[in-house]
Design an enzyme around this catalytic site. Sequence first.
Site, PDB file in Angstrom:
ATOM      1  N   LYS A  35     -20.164 -16.140 -21.604  1.00  0.00           N
ATOM      2  CA  LYS A  35     -21.256 -16.219 -22.582  1.00  0.00           C
ATOM      3  C   LYS A  35     -22.457 -15.353 -22.156  1.00  0.00           C
ATOM      4  CE  LYS A  35     -24.215 -19.803 -22.430  1.00  0.00           C
ATOM      5  NZ  LYS A  35     -25.652 -19.475 -22.392  1.00  0.00           N
ATOM      6  N   ASN A  36     -22.877 -15.511 -20.914  1.00  0.00           N
ATOM      7  CA  ASN A  36     -24.112 -14.829 -20.504  1.00  0.00           C
ATOM      8  C   ASN A  36     -23.941 -13.311 -20.435  1.00  0.00           C
ATOM      9  OD1 ASN A  36     -25.404 -17.239 -20.433  1.00  0.00           O
ATOM     10  ND2 ASN A  36     -25.385 -17.469 -18.204  1.00  0.00           N
ATOM     11  N   ARG A 105     -32.730 -18.421 -25.931  1.00  0.00           N
ATOM     12  CA  ARG A 105     -33.677 -17.783 -25.026  1.00  0.00           C
ATOM     13  C   ARG A 105     -33.288 -16.330 -24.701  1.00  0.00           C
ATOM     14  NH1 ARG A 105     -36.720 -21.573 -24.123  1.00  0.00           N
ATOM     15  NH2 ARG A 105     -34.996 -22.832 -24.842  1.00  0.00           N
ATOM     16  N   CYS A 129     -38.120 -24.881 -22.059  1.00  0.00           N
ATOM     17  CA  CYS A 129     -37.000 -25.687 -22.541  1.00  0.00           C
ATOM     18  C   CYS A 129     -36.839 -26.841 -21.584  1.00  0.00           C
ATOM     19  CB  CYS A 129     -35.732 -24.865 -22.666  1.00  0.00           C
ATOM     20  SG  CYS A 129     -34.968 -24.482 -21.105  1.00  0.00           S
ATOM     21  N   ARG A 134     -39.316 -21.376 -18.200  1.00  0.00           N
ATOM     22  CA  ARG A 134     -38.700 -20.105 -18.606  1.00  0.00           C
ATOM     23  C   ARG A 134     -39.714 -19.009 -18.943  1.00  0.00           C
ATOM     24  NH1 ARG A 134     -33.145 -21.773 -19.700  1.00  0.00           N
ATOM     25  NH2 ARG A 134     -32.612 -19.588 -19.458  1.00  0.00           N
ATOM     26  N   ASP A 321     -26.144 -23.174 -12.941  1.00  0.00           N
ATOM     27  CA  ASP A 321     -25.443 -23.625 -14.142  1.00  0.00           C
ATOM     28  C   ASP A 321     -24.277 -24.564 -13.827  1.00  0.00           C
ATOM     29  OD1 ASP A 321     -27.179 -22.257 -15.731  1.00  0.00           O
ATOM     30  OD2 ASP A 321     -25.834 -20.587 -16.182  1.00  0.00           O
ATOM     31  N   ARG A 414     -22.735 -24.610 -27.402  1.00  0.00           N
ATOM     32  CA  ARG A 414     -23.378 -23.318 -27.124  1.00  0.00           C
ATOM     33  C   ARG A 414     -22.609 -22.566 -26.042  1.00  0.00           C
ATOM     34  NH1 ARG A 414     -28.841 -23.876 -24.894  1.00  0.00           N
ATOM     35  NH2 ARG A 414     -28.509 -21.646 -24.838  1.00  0.00           N
TER      36      ARG A 414
HETATM   37  C1  UD1 Z   1     -29.888 -16.668 -16.915  1.00  0.00           C
HETATM   38  C2  UD1 Z   1     -28.733 -17.368 -17.559  1.00  0.00           C
HETATM   39  C3  UD1 Z   1     -28.807 -18.868 -17.308  1.00  0.00           C
HETATM   40  C4  UD1 Z   1     -28.932 -19.147 -15.813  1.00  0.00           C
HETATM   41  C5  UD1 Z   1     -30.075 -18.347 -15.205  1.00  0.00           C
HETATM   42  C6  UD1 Z   1     -30.134 -18.471 -13.683  1.00  0.00           C
HETATM   43  C7  UD1 Z   1     -28.353 -15.928 -19.478  1.00  0.00           C
HETATM   44  C8  UD1 Z   1     -28.340 -15.783 -20.956  1.00  0.00           C
HETATM   45  N1  UD1 Z   1     -28.771 -17.105 -18.988  1.00  0.00           N
HETATM   46  O1  UD1 Z   1     -31.080 -17.141 -17.554  1.00  0.00           O
HETATM   47  O2  UD1 Z   1     -27.610 -19.463 -17.813  1.00  0.00           O
HETATM   48  O3  UD1 Z   1     -29.175 -20.525 -15.620  1.00  0.00           O
HETATM   49  O4  UD1 Z   1     -29.924 -16.949 -15.515  1.00  0.00           O
HETATM   50  O5  UD1 Z   1     -28.929 -18.092 -13.126  1.00  0.00           O
HETATM   51  O6  UD1 Z   1     -27.961 -15.036 -18.773  1.00  0.00           O
HETATM   52  N2  UD1 Z   1     -38.530 -16.482 -13.804  1.00  0.00           N
HETATM   53  C9  UD1 Z   1     -39.838 -16.143 -13.551  1.00  0.00           C
HETATM   54  N3  UD1 Z   1     -40.415 -15.127 -14.264  1.00  0.00           N
HETATM   55  C10 UD1 Z   1     -39.729 -14.433 -15.219  1.00  0.00           C
HETATM   56  C11 UD1 Z   1     -38.380 -14.777 -15.469  1.00  0.00           C
HETATM   57  C12 UD1 Z   1     -37.810 -15.806 -14.740  1.00  0.00           C
HETATM   58  O7  UD1 Z   1     -40.488 -16.768 -12.711  1.00  0.00           O
HETATM   59  O8  UD1 Z   1     -40.294 -13.544 -15.826  1.00  0.00           O
HETATM   60  C13 UD1 Z   1     -37.928 -17.624 -13.072  1.00  0.00           C
HETATM   61  C14 UD1 Z   1     -37.565 -18.759 -14.014  1.00  0.00           C
HETATM   62  O9  UD1 Z   1     -38.672 -19.590 -14.257  1.00  0.00           O
HETATM   63  C15 UD1 Z   1     -36.500 -19.483 -13.239  1.00  0.00           C
HETATM   64  C16 UD1 Z   1     -35.824 -18.341 -12.456  1.00  0.00           C
HETATM   65  O10 UD1 Z   1     -36.693 -17.237 -12.539  1.00  0.00           O
HETATM   66  O11 UD1 Z   1     -37.083 -20.385 -12.354  1.00  0.00           O
HETATM   67  C17 UD1 Z   1     -34.470 -17.952 -12.994  1.00  0.00           C
HETATM   68  O12 UD1 Z   1     -34.596 -17.502 -14.300  1.00  0.00           O
HETATM   69  P1  UD1 Z   1     -33.785 -16.261 -14.847  1.00  0.00           P
HETATM   70  O13 UD1 Z   1     -32.921 -15.696 -13.784  1.00  0.00           O
HETATM   71  O14 UD1 Z   1     -34.733 -15.346 -15.526  1.00  0.00           O
HETATM   72  O15 UD1 Z   1     -32.888 -16.965 -15.939  1.00  0.00           O
HETATM   73  P2  UD1 Z   1     -32.465 -16.388 -17.336  1.00  0.00           P
HETATM   74  O16 UD1 Z   1     -32.220 -14.929 -17.226  1.00  0.00           O
HETATM   75  O17 UD1 Z   1     -33.373 -16.882 -18.398  1.00  0.00           O
END
Ligand code: UD1
Length: 443
Positions: A35-36, A105, A129, A134, A321, A414
């Site tokens: 999915k991701n 997201r 969320c 996020r 996850d 999802r």
């Molecule tokens: C992706 C995955 C999700 C998985 C996550 C972590 C997808 C669609 N989703 O989500 O299933 O759980 O990676 O492996 O690929 N953060 C910041 N600043 C930012 C962005 C992120 O501090 O600008 C922090 C977030 O708060 C969180 C951590 O980084 O604590 C991980 O988030 P991130 O790796 O960005 O997750 P996603 O890409 O949203």
Amino acid sequence: MTLAALNSPVDLNQSQLLIVGRQRLEGELQVNGAKNSALALMAASVLSREPIRLQNMPDLTDIGTMAKILVSLGMGFHLEGSSTVLSGGGITRHDPSYDLTRRLRASFFLIGPLLARHGVAKVPLPGGCRIGSRPVHEHNKGLEAMGARISIASGVVSAEVRGNQGRLQGCPIHLDYPSVGATETLMMAATLAEGETVLRNAAQEPEVEDLAGLLKAMGARIRGAGSSTIQISGVKELHGADHAVIPDRIEAGTFLIAAAVTRSRLHVTPVESSHLNAVLAKLEAMGCSISPQGQGLTITTLGQLRGCELRTQPFPGFPTDLQAPFMALLATVQGDSFVTETVFENRLQHVAELKRMGAQIHTNGTNVAILKGVPMLSGVPVAGTDLRAAAAMVIAGLAADGVTHVAGLEHLDRGYTRLEERLQAVGARISRIDATRTALLAA
Ligand code: UD1
């Protein structure tokens, strides 16, 4: 409505899974495309005017939502045999609506490719969320470093490149945290930027590597994806390409955990085992035996399993996850286990539901759980509050004594395609009842 209905544990307005636990599983489970990865690959299709053909796309509600978002921008979308074809030639809009993006997201990741190709993008903030806040400042900071002007008003991030003919400028970017989404957004943006971008402290997740694979097939010049430093030399245009999505490591992990919790033998395929090293190591340390067979893995679980200590981390660490499904397993094994969630700040919501099934879990604040394994969980009505928490409830239900009702299927669907049918095929007693039938049964 009868008195029985009033006393029923079943919420009459929600579809549910009914699981009669303690059945041994046996046979083979097929793993779908990730999915991701698929979501990021769909976002990347914005970068070209030519068709992108994606194979092995999972049939999930999140994929449908992303398709709707892309179509609303002018993307052509159709199925051709087993391929999903996305054609970006007709994209005229750069402002996906909040009504669609709030459901997903990953839709925020579109800001990079929209900006790179059109010099402008307006994407609603994804908001928080249940699992955490996020934020997206790493995405925005990186785009600003590449010359974009970013402003946030009324919940929408507006990005624009003024000058340089609307083209981003490559530059060195250091991520404060190896965010998967920020790495993907910036890697996509950099493919069409002028000059070289070096992303440091980049996410190393297999989905980042898969995305780089598609981008390279489209003509992008990328080195180092899958490591913490990614170098991207911008090109003027990207062309069409064919690409197959990698197998979903989180789905594969969920199936291996299902085998372990039911003390069963299952063949799970296809699996890229290097994507799951941290999970396989924990399962083996607990007493499972796992061996490669063909394109997949066979897991055998006999006798007692032991507790363990785990800490979620960015790849190659233990994936956040799988923390919730794994915790459902740990609730049923001999001895104590310690779980620390380090990636998201609020990802222990399944604990309360597992405790209602008889699990012995103490939490320390919001990110540490200490478990004392119990011989048996009990089937009760439970709800999955997010995608992986819902998967955890299914895992717990497979092991529990009696009948477990799992609500929250809008989350489960999802990330897992027809999970109940696939588990049924390997011997689980699990069925879905939709909301109307639930109400009839209880009347
Ligand atoms: C992706 C995955 C999700 C998985 C996550 C972590 C997808 C669609 N989703 O989500 O299933 O759980 O990676 O492996 O690929 N953060 C910041 N600043 C930012 C962005 C992120 O501090 O600008 C922090 C977030 O708060 C969180 C951590 O980084 O604590 C991980 O988030 P991130 O790796 O960005 O997750 P996603 O890409 O949203």
